[in-house]
Design a protein around this motif. Sequence first.
Motif, PDB file in Angstrom:
ATOM      1  N   ASP A 121     -10.241   9.708 -12.825  1.00 43.92           N
ATOM      2  CA  ASP A 121     -11.070   8.863 -12.018  1.00 43.92           C
ATOM      3  C   ASP A 121     -10.552   8.863 -10.702  1.00 43.92           C
ATOM      4  O   ASP A 121     -11.402   9.535  -9.713  1.00 43.92           O
ATOM      5  N   ALA A 122      -9.372   8.307 -10.228  1.00 52.37           N
ATOM      6  CA  ALA A 122      -8.726   8.244  -8.921  1.00 52.37           C
ATOM      7  C   ALA A 122      -8.762   9.481  -7.924  1.00 52.37           C
ATOM      8  O   ALA A 122      -8.782   9.387  -6.890  1.00 52.37           O
ATOM      9  N   SER A 123      -8.550  10.702  -8.431  1.00 54.25           N
ATOM     10  CA  SER A 123      -8.448  11.867  -7.648  1.00 54.25           C
ATOM     11  C   SER A 123      -9.840  12.421  -7.287  1.00 54.25           C
ATOM     12  O   SER A 123      -9.675  13.067  -6.370  1.00 54.25           O
ATOM     13  N   LEU A 124     -10.823  12.195  -7.943  1.00 49.67           N
ATOM     14  CA  LEU A 124     -12.107  12.599  -7.653  1.00 49.67           C
ATOM     15  C   LEU A 124     -13.029  11.694  -7.166  1.00 49.67           C
ATOM     16  O   LEU A 124     -13.130  10.611  -7.627  1.00 49.67           O
ATOM     17  N   GLY A 125     -13.785  12.124  -6.118  1.00 51.47           N
ATOM     18  CA  GLY A 125     -14.827  11.331  -5.862  1.00 51.47           C
ATOM     19  C   GLY A 125     -14.688  10.955  -4.364  1.00 51.47           C
ATOM     20  O   GLY A 125     -15.518  10.221  -3.696  1.00 51.47           O
ATOM     21  N   GLY A 126     -13.577  11.011  -3.644  1.00 57.61           N
ATOM     22  CA  GLY A 126     -13.513  10.746  -2.229  1.00 57.61           C
ATOM     23  C   GLY A 126     -13.100   9.388  -1.890  1.00 57.61           C
ATOM     24  O   GLY A 126     -12.923   9.130  -0.633  1.00 57.61           O
ATOM     25  N   LYS A 127     -13.032   8.703  -2.776  1.00 53.61           N
ATOM     26  CA  LYS A 127     -12.775   6.860  -2.392  1.00 53.61           C
ATOM     27  C   LYS A 127     -11.048   6.840  -2.005  1.00 53.61           C
ATOM     28  O   LYS A 127     -10.359   7.196  -2.985  1.00 53.61           O
ATOM     29  N   THR A 128     -10.878   6.428  -0.811  1.00 51.97           N
ATOM     30  CA  THR A 128      -9.454   6.174  -0.447  1.00 51.97           C
ATOM     31  C   THR A 128      -9.236   4.912  -0.175  1.00 51.97           C
ATOM     32  O   THR A 128     -10.329   4.071   0.140  1.00 51.97           O
ATOM     33  N   GLY A 129      -8.100   4.250  -0.338  1.00 48.55           N
ATOM     34  CA  GLY A 129      -8.063   2.875  -0.014  1.00 48.55           C
ATOM     35  C   GLY A 129      -6.751   2.028  -0.228  1.00 48.55           C
ATOM     36  O   GLY A 129      -5.860   2.647  -0.893  1.00 48.55           O
ATOM     37  N   ILE A 130      -6.473   1.071   0.636  1.00 52.07           N
ATOM     38  CA  ILE A 130      -5.412   0.314   0.247  1.00 52.07           C
ATOM     39  C   ILE A 130      -5.979  -1.230  -0.010  1.00 52.07           C
ATOM     40  O   ILE A 130      -7.151  -1.513   0.565  1.00 52.07           O
ATOM     41  N   ASP A 131      -5.107  -2.003  -0.444  1.00 51.69           N
ATOM     42  CA  ASP A 131      -5.267  -3.431  -0.627  1.00 51.69           C
ATOM     43  C   ASP A 131      -4.974  -4.201   0.683  1.00 51.69           C
ATOM     44  O   ASP A 131      -3.996  -3.551   1.175  1.00 51.69           O
ATOM     45  N   PHE A 132      -5.902  -5.196   0.854  1.00 53.50           N
ATOM     46  CA  PHE A 132      -5.719  -5.708   2.434  1.00 53.50           C
ATOM     47  C   PHE A 132      -6.082  -7.186   2.151  1.00 53.50           C
ATOM     48  O   PHE A 132      -6.972  -7.423   1.716  1.00 53.50           O
ATOM     49  N   CYS A 133      -5.331  -8.095   3.017  1.00 59.63           N
ATOM     50  CA  CYS A 133      -5.589  -9.563   2.845  1.00 59.63           C
ATOM     51  C   CYS A 133      -5.897  -9.963   1.465  1.00 59.63           C
ATOM     52  O   CYS A 133      -6.825 -10.460   1.037  1.00 59.63           O
ATOM     53  N   ASN A 134      -5.071  -9.666   0.630  1.00 56.34           N
ATOM     54  CA  ASN A 134      -5.165  -9.895  -0.791  1.00 56.34           C
ATOM     55  C   ASN A 134      -6.365  -9.415  -1.454  1.00 56.34           C
ATOM     56  O   ASN A 134      -6.658  -9.938  -2.542  1.00 56.34           O
ATOM     57  N   THR A 135      -7.023  -8.597  -1.199  1.00 58.60           N
ATOM     58  CA  THR A 135      -8.205  -8.153  -1.772  1.00 58.60           C
ATOM     59  C   THR A 135      -8.064  -6.261  -1.908  1.00 58.60           C
ATOM     60  O   THR A 135      -7.736  -5.809  -0.845  1.00 58.60           O
ATOM     61  N   LYS A 136      -8.304  -6.247  -3.163  1.00 55.46           N
ATOM     62  CA  LYS A 136      -8.380  -4.766  -3.682  1.00 55.46           C
ATOM     63  C   LYS A 136      -9.130  -3.901  -2.956  1.00 55.46           C
ATOM     64  O   LYS A 136     -10.381  -4.200  -2.806  1.00 55.46           O
TER      65      LYS A 136
END
Length: 349
Positions: A121-136
């Motif tokens: 799941d996480a490695s494919l599809g191009g979505k990157t991200g961090i959790d910010f202001c307590n929101t995933k």
Amino acid sequence: MDSFIKAPETEVLFAKNYDDLSFHIGKYGTNVLWVVDETTAKMVRPLPEPNVILPVGEKNKVWDSVSIILKEASRNKLGRDTRFIGFGGGVICDLTAFAASIFMRGCTLTLIPTTLLAMVDASLGGKTGIDFCNTKNLVGTFYPADEVLICPETLGSLPPRELKNGLAEVIKHSLLSKNDALYILLVQNKNQILAKNPEIIKKLILLSLQIKSDFILQDPLETKGIRTGLNLGHTFAHALESHSRMMTWSHGESVAWGVCRALEAGVKLGITDKPFADGAAKLFLFYDYDIGFRLNRGEWLDFKDQLLSDKKKVNGQLRFVLLKSQGDFVSMPLDLNMVRDLVIKQPLA
Ligand SMILES: NC(=O)c1ccc[n+]([C@@H]2O[C@H](COP(=O)([O-])OP(=O)(O)OC[C@H]3O[C@@H](n4cnc5c(N)ncnc54)[C@H](O)[C@@H]3O)[C@@H](O)[C@H]2O)c1
């Protein structure tokens, strides 16, 4: 390295074993930045310089970790032609990919997922991200990896609960595909899967990734309502994870529970084929997921708050992915009273 999967801009390669993986990575030369966590750092010996070793866990999927990666890249005077290598679970993949997408407006990116969840799941599809202001995943970019290297041998040290975390997404993928191959593999090979039999695990990852990549190929940036299907069960799941303050329910356990609530909603509305929903629930039970869990009445208000803060609203309206039958989904709003009745304990008649 063999078998690859087509996904926009990404080549997915399978390493036969650690030696094959090392040989491939050796070809990159020295212009690389490694990102690992404290657990996966021990799996790369010796860990080449420069590198960033981050503490373990979701609580570190935050801006401070990105900042550490960017500072290390800057301190080593790395350029746009540098290859960022993320070696770890979904947390490391998301962090490395996000940092690679913004350093010098985009560097070369290789992801080497080491959990089943990150592989399927996480490695494919191009979505990157961090959790910010307590929101995933509140902050992120679309930045497909140039290369995803999968070495099933790395799963050898993965604890059973982490394996189960990824298996829930695999089961979800099997329900989203009109092709029965993954569903049948799951039904017929439980013991080999749980024992991480290399051949069976490789098949499972390949089939699962093929299903995910079919969705991504049709809707790379999630703008056409096709990729939305991959969110099956996730609206329920994210609310449960947040309600449990990310403590008691893992992502995979919540996804299994959420998919079953979505199936029940579909059956109630006459949208979902009941025998199909019963079969899917049986498959989750077969893999020992707690799909029968219900909240106490007093927990509903907090759960509802978590539901309503879901990011994936359309025109301010919460939408749920439901399945009509295998591989045939719809996305629609649900009446909150119905959702409440699906997730809380009902009084005994
Ligand atoms: N970008 C995407 O499309 C996407 C999709 C799904 C999930 N995700 C993200 O993935 C993250 C969850 O990923 P995860 O479940 O892999 O969690 P994780 O990265 O925290 O890894 C789970 C644990 O396993 C350890 N670990 C990793 N590989 C190991 C191995 N081979 N042997 C032993 N231990 C190992 C890690 O150190 C960690 O303690 C979440 O932040 C989620 O949002 C992203």
